[in-house]
Motif scaffolding. Structure first.
Motif, short mmCIF file in Angstrom:
data_model
loop_
_atom_site.label_atom_id
_atom_site.label_comp_id
_atom_site.label_asym_id
_atom_site.label_seq_id
_atom_site.Cartn_x
_atom_site.Cartn_y
_atom_site.Cartn_z
N ILE A 207 0.86 -1.18 0.00
CA ILE A 207 0.00 0.00 0.00
C ILE A 207 0.90 1.23 0.00
O ILE A 207 2.00 1.20 0.56
CB ILE A 207 -0.96 0.00 1.21
N ASN A 208 0.42 2.29 -0.65
CA ASN A 208 1.15 3.56 -0.54
C ASN A 208 0.16 4.66 -0.21
O ASN A 208 -1.04 4.54 -0.43
CB ASN A 208 1.98 3.86 -1.79
N THR A 209 0.69 5.73 0.36
CA THR A 209 -0.10 6.89 0.74
C THR A 209 0.58 8.12 0.14
O THR A 209 1.76 8.07 -0.21
CB THR A 209 -0.19 7.04 2.27
N PRO A 210 -0.14 9.25 0.05
CA PRO A 210 0.46 10.43 -0.58
C PRO A 210 1.45 11.20 0.29
O PRO A 210 1.98 12.19 -0.16
CB PRO A 210 -0.75 11.29 -0.93
N SER A 211 1.69 10.76 1.51
CA SER A 211 2.72 11.40 2.34
C SER A 211 3.08 10.48 3.50
O SER A 211 2.27 9.64 3.92
CB SER A 211 2.23 12.74 2.89
N GLN A 212 4.28 10.66 4.00
CA GLN A 212 4.71 9.88 5.17
C GLN A 212 3.85 10.23 6.38
O GLN A 212 3.49 9.37 7.18
CB GLN A 212 6.20 10.16 5.47
N GLY A 213 3.49 11.50 6.51
CA GLY A 213 2.65 11.93 7.63
C GLY A 213 1.31 11.24 7.63
O GLY A 213 0.80 10.81 8.67
N TRP A 214 0.69 11.11 6.46
CA TRP A 214 -0.62 10.46 6.35
C TRP A 214 -0.49 8.98 6.68
O TRP A 214 -1.33 8.42 7.38
CB TRP A 214 -1.20 10.69 4.98
N LEU A 215 0.58 8.34 6.21
CA LEU A 215 0.81 6.94 6.53
C LEU A 215 0.93 6.75 8.04
O LEU A 215 0.29 5.86 8.62
CB LEU A 215 2.07 6.42 5.82
N LEU A 216 1.70 7.60 8.68
CA LEU A 216 1.86 7.48 10.14
C LEU A 216 0.56 7.80 10.88
O LEU A 216 0.29 7.19 11.93
CB LEU A 216 3.00 8.38 10.61
N ASP A 217 -0.23 8.72 10.35
CA ASP A 217 -1.54 8.99 10.96
C ASP A 217 -2.41 7.73 10.94
O ASP A 217 -3.08 7.41 11.93
CB ASP A 217 -2.27 10.13 10.23
N ILE A 218 -2.41 7.01 9.82
CA ILE A 218 -3.22 5.79 9.74
C ILE A 218 -2.68 4.74 10.71
O ILE A 218 -3.43 4.16 11.50
CB ILE A 218 -3.23 5.22 8.30
N VAL A 219 -1.36 4.53 10.68
CA VAL A 219 -0.73 3.53 11.54
C VAL A 219 -1.01 3.83 13.01
O VAL A 219 -1.25 2.91 13.82
CB VAL A 219 0.80 3.47 11.26
N ASN A 220 -1.04 5.11 13.38
CA ASN A 220 -1.27 5.51 14.77
C ASN A 220 -2.73 5.80 15.07
O ASN A 220 -3.06 6.38 16.10
CB ASN A 220 -0.39 6.71 15.11
N ASN A 221 -3.63 5.41 14.14
CA ASN A 221 -5.08 5.53 14.30
C ASN A 221 -5.54 6.98 14.50
O ASN A 221 -6.52 7.23 15.19
CB ASN A 221 -5.58 4.63 15.44
N ARG A 222 -4.85 7.91 13.88
CA ARG A 222 -5.29 9.32 13.87
C ARG A 222 -6.03 9.56 12.55
O ARG A 222 -5.52 10.19 11.63
CB ARG A 222 -4.09 10.25 14.02
N VAL A 223 -7.22 9.00 12.47
CA VAL A 223 -8.05 9.02 11.26
C VAL A 223 -9.46 9.46 11.63
O VAL A 223 -9.82 9.45 12.81
CB VAL A 223 -8.06 7.63 10.59
N PRO A 224 -10.28 9.83 10.65
CA PRO A 224 -11.67 10.17 10.96
C PRO A 224 -12.37 9.04 11.70
O PRO A 224 -12.08 7.86 11.48
CB PRO A 224 -12.30 10.41 9.59
#
Length: 185
Positions: A3-20
């Motif tokens: 899987i890829n995301t449009p930024s490292q920050g967004w990837l880390l947000d998902i991994v750390n459950n900082r999502v809607p």
């Protein structure tokens, strides 16, 4: 597998459950596992090098850092003419070249702000060009038509997305507006 995301920050947000809050927890867990197994990456979400104004064959006039002001001005005048905007080199031109998707891309924010923006920035004649496709187009077109009927004709333009028109908008615009409902921009 990957899987890829449009930024490292967004990837880390998902991994750390900082999502809607309505994000599927199973999705978050799958991304976290892929990240832990080195199967999740980020990519820079930016145009590729073919968009460089020195070489882009899609823009009206190529330019470089040495002649950026003259080059942007030439592109702006031609873009304004093609988009049926008032030809005014001093008018700030903001371009939106994103999907008209209210779930992720946030075009509803632009729609809500348009009347106030146009009113507040009559002088120096703010212009907005929207290059987009998507489900929100009929809604924002209604707002644009109302603004045109109230004296803002020639200051707002909307056209269907095309790669060539997006490139012309980048070469002509003074600013790029890129909203997102939840991704870091």
């Amino acid at each position: 597998d990957y899987i890829n995301t449009p930024s490292q920050g967004w990837l880390l947000d998902i991994v750390n459950n900082r999502v809607p809050s309505d994000t599927n927890p199973r999705f978050v867990e799958q991304v976290r596992k892929k990240f832990e197994n080195l199967h999740a990456f980020s990519v820079i979400n930016a145009p590729d090098s073919s968009y460089a104004p020195e070489i882009d064959p899609s823009i009206y006039d190529n330019f470089s850092l040495e002649d950026i002001f003259e080059g942007k001005s030439k592109n702006k005048r031609k873009f304004q003419k093609d988009m049926w905007l008032k030809q005014d080199k001093n008018a700030p031109l903001i371009v939106w070249t994103n999907r008209a998707d209210p779930h992720q891309k946030g075009i509803q924010f632009l729609d809500k702000l348009l009347p106030g923006l146009m009113q507040d920035y009559q002088n120096p004649g703010l212009q907005i060009a929207i290059i987009a496709n998507g489900i929100y187009i009929p809604i924002i077109k209604k707002t644009i038509h109302e603004l045109e009927d109230n004296g803002f004709r020639g200051r707002i333009a909307i056209r269907a997305f095309s790669d060539e028109l997006e490139r012309k908008a980048y070469a002509a615009g003074d600013a790029l507006l890129n909203c997102s409902s939840y991704a870091p921009c």
